[in-house]
Each structure stands twice: as C-alpha cells, then as structure tokens.
Design a protein around this motif. Structure first.
Motif, PDB file in Angstrom:
ATOM      1  N   ASP A  76      22.312  14.952 -79.658  1.00 36.62           N
ATOM      2  CA  ASP A  76      21.109  14.979 -80.494  1.00 36.62           C
ATOM      3  C   ASP A  76      19.957  15.655 -79.762  1.00 36.62           C
ATOM      4  N   TRP A  77      19.785  15.329 -78.480  1.00 37.81           N
ATOM      5  CA  TRP A  77      18.722  15.950 -77.698  1.00 37.81           C
ATOM      6  C   TRP A  77      18.897  17.469 -77.677  1.00 37.81           C
ATOM      7  N   ALA A  78      20.121  17.925 -77.415  1.00 39.49           N
ATOM      8  CA  ALA A  78      20.390  19.365 -77.332  1.00 39.49           C
ATOM      9  C   ALA A  78      20.029  20.067 -78.638  1.00 39.49           C
ATOM     10  N   LEU A  79      20.420  19.498 -79.769  1.00 35.21           N
ATOM     11  CA  LEU A  79      20.144  20.138 -81.057  1.00 35.21           C
ATOM     12  C   LEU A  79      18.652  20.186 -81.366  1.00 35.21           C
ATOM     13  N   LYS A  80      17.885  19.235 -80.845  1.00 38.44           N
ATOM     14  CA  LYS A  80      16.439  19.199 -81.078  1.00 38.44           C
ATOM     15  C   LYS A  80      15.658  20.044 -80.075  1.00 38.44           C
ATOM     16  N   ASN A  81      16.353  20.585 -79.056  1.00 37.08           N
ATOM     17  CA  ASN A  81      15.665  21.289 -77.977  1.00 37.08           C
ATOM     18  C   ASN A  81      16.261  22.659 -77.687  1.00 37.08           C
ATOM     19  N   GLY A  82      16.566  23.394 -78.738  1.00 32.44           N
ATOM     20  CA  GLY A  82      17.001  24.771 -78.582  1.00 32.44           C
ATOM     21  C   GLY A  82      18.492  24.988 -78.560  1.00 32.44           C
ATOM     22  N   GLY A  83      19.267  23.926 -78.560  1.00 36.54           N
ATOM     23  CA  GLY A  83      20.718  24.053 -78.575  1.00 36.54           C
ATOM     24  C   GLY A  83      21.245  24.143 -79.994  1.00 36.54           C
ATOM     25  N   ALA A  84      22.512  24.486 -80.102  1.00 37.15           N
ATOM     26  CA  ALA A  84      23.168  24.566 -81.408  1.00 37.15           C
ATOM     27  C   ALA A  84      24.573  23.986 -81.284  1.00 37.15           C
ATOM     28  N   GLU A  85      25.101  23.506 -82.385  1.00 34.98           N
ATOM     29  CA  GLU A  85      26.433  22.922 -82.384  1.00 34.98           C
ATOM     30  C   GLU A  85      27.499  23.977 -82.092  1.00 34.98           C
ATOM     31  N   ALA A  86      28.381  23.669 -81.161  1.00 38.22           N
ATOM     32  CA  ALA A  86      29.553  24.505 -80.907  1.00 38.22           C
ATOM     33  C   ALA A  86      30.818  23.741 -81.278  1.00 38.22           C
ATOM     34  N   LEU A  87      30.835  22.439 -81.020  1.00 33.41           N
ATOM     35  CA  LEU A  87      31.918  21.534 -81.421  1.00 33.41           C
ATOM     36  C   LEU A  87      31.261  20.192 -81.697  1.00 33.41           C
TER      37      LEU A  87
END
Length: 128
Positions: free
Chosen positions: A86-97
């Motif tokens: 969740d942190w990654a998606l809210k901070n510039g990341g995107a779903e890969a798996l």
C-alpha cells in the motif's frame, strides 16, 4: 547474493522511495559521483553484514512502465507485505504483481519503483 545494484533515472526520487519502503539509508560513494552512486545501509545490508548494495543513475534508457521484467528481480522480507505494498502504490510505485498468498511460503507482492525496476516483498508464512 553478496551485492546488488539498483539502476534508476532519478537518484534522489529513488532514495526517497526506498527509504520509505524499506527504511534504507544511503551514503554517496567516493569515486562514484559521475553516476550518482550511493551505498545502501540497512539492518541486514552494508559493509560488514554479508550483503552490500548500491543505487546508481541508469546509464541507458529507462524501460517502459508495465513492460516485462527488465532484469533480475530482488525480493526482500518485510514485516507486513500489505502495508508496504500500500505504501509503495501511494508513493510513486505501481503494481507489478498483486498481493498473493503462497501456501508454505508466505504473502508476496511485486511493485514497480517508478524508476523502471520491479522489486518484490514477502512476509514469510507465520510472520504475518
């Protein structure tokens, strides 16, 4: 794996992303100024810990987001895979798996870091 490197287009953005995601800290490596090379320090990463790592400016074009895996994928153990995902998606990341449970292994997810890399996270079964 005694050493790994993460290649990025924007060193400062990547340092911020990984510091927030995994709690890593960074120090500029003398002699690595031309590529913005920074050594990674963490509880289990650093000069005397058996695993060393670096973050550096990418020397070629950044792969297109959503394209197939662009090299080796590193997977790191985290206390709470859902929280870190969740942190990654809210901070510039995107779903890969997306978040998935693997019987006998644990809960796992992969994210893109906004720099053309895919990084994995796992909370081993029984640790969640």
């Amino acid at each position: 794996m005694p050493h790994f490197e993460i290649h990025v287009a924007d060193v400062e953005a990547a340092k911020s992303f990984y510091a927030g995601l995994f709690g890593w800290s960074f120090s500029a490596m003398p002699g690595g100024e031309d590529v913005g090379y920074h050594l990674i320090e963490a509880s289990d990463i650093g000069g005397d810990k058996g695993l060393t790592a670096g973050l550096m400016r990418r020397t070629d074009a950044m792969p297109a987001p959503g394209s197939p895996i662009r090299g080796g994928t590193m997977t790191f153990e985290v206390d709470d895979c859902d929280d870190r995902y969740d942190w990654a998606l809210k901070n510039g990341g995107a779903e890969a798996l997306p978040l998935q449970d693997y019987e006998g292994i644990g809960r796992c997810a992969y994210v893109e870091d906004g720099q053309g890399n895919v990084v994995g996270m796992i909370t081993p079964e029984g640790d969640a």
